[in-house]
Design a protein around this motif. Structure first.
Motif, PDB file in Angstrom:
ATOM      1  N   MET A   1       0.847  -1.206   0.000  1.00  0.00           N
ATOM      2  CA  MET A   1       0.000   0.000   0.000  1.00  0.00           C
ATOM      3  C   MET A   1       0.883   1.257   0.000  1.00  0.00           C
ATOM      4  SD  MET A   1      -3.117   0.933   2.560  1.00  0.00           S
ATOM      5  CE  MET A   1      -4.166  -0.240   1.755  1.00  0.00           C
ATOM      6  N   PRO A   2       0.552   2.275  -0.796  1.00  0.00           N
ATOM      7  CA  PRO A   2       1.403   3.459  -0.854  1.00  0.00           C
ATOM      8  C   PRO A   2       1.345   4.250   0.438  1.00  0.00           C
ATOM      9  CG  PRO A   2      -0.590   3.780  -2.149  1.00  0.00           C
ATOM     10  CD  PRO A   2      -0.603   2.373  -1.676  1.00  0.00           C
ATOM     11  N   ASP A   3       2.373   5.054   0.672  1.00  0.00           N
ATOM     12  CA  ASP A   3       2.435   5.872   1.866  1.00  0.00           C
ATOM     13  C   ASP A   3       1.791   7.222   1.593  1.00  0.00           C
ATOM     14  OD1 ASP A   3       2.974   7.316   4.060  1.00  0.00           O
ATOM     15  OD2 ASP A   3       5.153   7.038   3.997  1.00  0.00           O
ATOM     16  N   GLY A   4       0.658   7.485   2.220  1.00  0.00           N
ATOM     17  CA  GLY A   4      -0.042   8.751   2.013  1.00  0.00           C
ATOM     18  C   GLY A   4       0.351   9.788   3.046  1.00  0.00           C
ATOM     19  N   GLY A   5       1.518   9.594   3.671  1.00  0.00           N
ATOM     20  CA  GLY A   5       1.979  10.575   4.627  1.00  0.00           C
ATOM     21  C   GLY A   5       1.460  10.307   6.031  1.00  0.00           C
ATOM     22  N   GLY A   6       1.055   9.054   6.295  1.00  0.00           N
ATOM     23  CA  GLY A   6       0.663   8.695   7.648  1.00  0.00           C
ATOM     24  C   GLY A   6      -0.826   8.690   7.881  1.00  0.00           C
TER      25      GLY A   6
ATOM     26  N   LEU B   1      -5.413   6.379  -2.158  1.00  0.00           N
ATOM     27  CA  LEU B   1      -4.323   6.246  -3.142  1.00  0.00           C
ATOM     28  C   LEU B   1      -4.275   4.829  -3.703  1.00  0.00           C
ATOM     29  CD1 LEU B   1      -1.252   8.153  -1.663  1.00  0.00           C
ATOM     30  CD2 LEU B   1      -2.330   8.525  -3.886  1.00  0.00           C
ATOM     31  N   ALA B   2      -4.469   3.851  -2.820  1.00  0.00           N
ATOM     32  CA  ALA B   2      -4.414   2.451  -3.271  1.00  0.00           C
ATOM     33  C   ALA B   2      -5.491   2.191  -4.320  1.00  0.00           C
ATOM     34  CB  ALA B   2      -4.587   1.512  -2.083  1.00  0.00           C
TER      35      ALA B   2
ATOM     36  N   LEU C   1      -5.015   1.188  -8.201  1.00  0.00           N
ATOM     37  CA  LEU C   1      -5.673  -0.020  -8.729  1.00  0.00           C
ATOM     38  C   LEU C   1      -6.374   0.293 -10.049  1.00  0.00           C
ATOM     39  CD1 LEU C   1      -6.660  -3.006  -8.123  1.00  0.00           C
ATOM     40  CD2 LEU C   1      -8.731  -1.927  -7.235  1.00  0.00           C
ATOM     41  N   TYR C   2      -7.136   1.406 -10.078  1.00  0.00           N
ATOM     42  CA  TYR C   2      -7.879   1.760 -11.305  1.00  0.00           C
ATOM     43  C   TYR C   2      -6.928   1.877 -12.488  1.00  0.00           C
ATOM     44  CZ  TYR C   2     -11.395   3.347  -7.896  1.00  0.00           C
ATOM     45  OH  TYR C   2     -12.276   3.432  -6.858  1.00  0.00           O
ATOM     46  N   ARG C   3      -5.718   2.377 -12.231  1.00  0.00           N
ATOM     47  CA  ARG C   3      -4.811   2.678 -13.339  1.00  0.00           C
ATOM     48  C   ARG C   3      -3.846   1.532 -13.664  1.00  0.00           C
ATOM     49  NH1 ARG C   3      -6.931   6.855 -11.085  1.00  0.00           N
ATOM     50  NH2 ARG C   3      -7.414   8.678 -12.371  1.00  0.00           N
ATOM     51  N   LEU C   4      -3.458   0.767 -12.640  1.00  0.00           N
ATOM     52  CA  LEU C   4      -2.440  -0.270 -12.862  1.00  0.00           C
ATOM     53  C   LEU C   4      -3.038  -1.668 -13.015  1.00  0.00           C
ATOM     54  CD1 LEU C   4       0.270   0.965 -10.313  1.00  0.00           C
ATOM     55  CD2 LEU C   4       0.074   1.470 -12.755  1.00  0.00           C
ATOM     56  N   GLU C   5      -4.168  -1.914 -12.377  1.00  0.00           N
ATOM     57  CA  GLU C   5      -4.779  -3.258 -12.414  1.00  0.00           C
ATOM     58  C   GLU C   5      -6.272  -3.147 -12.700  1.00  0.00           C
ATOM     59  OE1 GLU C   5      -3.404  -6.187 -12.087  1.00  0.00           O
ATOM     60  OE2 GLU C   5      -1.502  -5.910 -11.059  1.00  0.00           O
TER      61      GLU C   5
END
Ligand SMILES: C[S@@+](CC[C@H](N)C(=O)[O-])C[C@H]1O[C@@H](n2cnc3c(N)ncnc32)[C@H](O)[C@@H]1O
Length: 227
Positions: free
Chosen positions: A1-6, A14-15, A19-23
């Motif tokens: 999961m990406p780091d959204g700054g905590g 962000l995840a 997902l929409y763009r990569l998978e």
């Protein structure tokens, strides 16, 4: 999961966007199992000249809208999802016209007062990146006087009520309908890891929404625009 700054909520948002763009095909497998309550579909106007859908994804709602609108404009920002949407639409031959186009809530590529129904399903939230007040204002701009703006599977009822939206919900048990029990377990492992053991135990391709810890797509909020 990406780091959204905590901020865990930012991480989740962000995840999904990744997902929409990569998978996009993986997203399609999950979304196509989460069918909308039939009464939500039934509630929508039966015959509209023009319907605009914002954040159409792979077409869970669009495929229903093409049976109800002479013309459907499906706006979707993620290219991979747009491709799957085009594919799904080409397989559904209803003789209605659907235009798939890129765009975001904050600047909908549609003329003012031009649609009988403007709809968003599982998209709009109060957060500016997912519409917020500017996005809602855009949906209302596009809707003709006397037309309807509908937010399906809304996530913040208080925010919509404060903006004049009425709420409708439909009863009855609802399940996520996977293609097989194997698929249910695999999707739970990816999207609902906390529910995997329960999904295995349940032993069915149909998984009740509460078991996954999500509210079912059985509701909507709407506003009829003043004439
Ligand atoms: C959970 S999916 C729902 C897709 C579809 N409406 C459905 O019910 O199957 C959220 C969708 O909103 C789109 N989206 C996210 N942010 C958006 C924005 N600012 N403007 C328009 N669409 C957006 C995403 O690309 C994605 O297709």
């Amino acid at each position: 999961m990406p780091d959204g700054g905590g901020d865990p909520q930012t991480d989740v948002t962000l995840a999904w966007e990744l997902l929409y763009r990569l998978e996009p095909e993986l997203y399609e497998r999950m979304a196509s199992a989460e069918k909308l309550h039939r009464s939500v579909i039934g509630w929508l106007p039966g015959a509209a000249d023009r319907i605009v859908e914002v954040g159409a994804g792979t077409g869970r709602l669009t495929l229903e809208l093409i049976k109800r609108g002479r013309e459907v404009v499906a706006i979707e920002p993620a290219a991979g999802l747009r491709q799957i949407l085009e594919r799904n639409l080409s397989r559904a031959d209803h003789g209605y016209r659907a235009h798939v186009t890129a765009g975001f809530f904050d600047d909908l590529p549609v003329a003012s007062d031009s649609a009988d129904l403007v709809v968003a399903c599982s998209v709009l939230t109060p957060a500016p990146g997912h519409g917020g007040d500017p996005g809602l204002a855009e949906m209302e701009r596009v809707c003709r006087p006397g037309g309807c703006v509908a937010v399906i599977w809304p996530n913040n009822l208080g925010w919509l009520a404060a903006r004049g939206y009425e709420y409708v919900t439909f009863p009855g048990p609802m399940s996520v309908e996977f293609a097989s029990h194997c698929e249910a377990v695999e999707m739970a492992e990816i999207f609902y890891p906390g529910a995997v053991a329960e999904v295995r135990r349940h032993g069915s391709r149909r998984v009740p929404y509460p078991l996954l810890g999500i509210n079912p797509p059985r509701d909507l909020a709407f506003k009829v625009m003043a004439r």
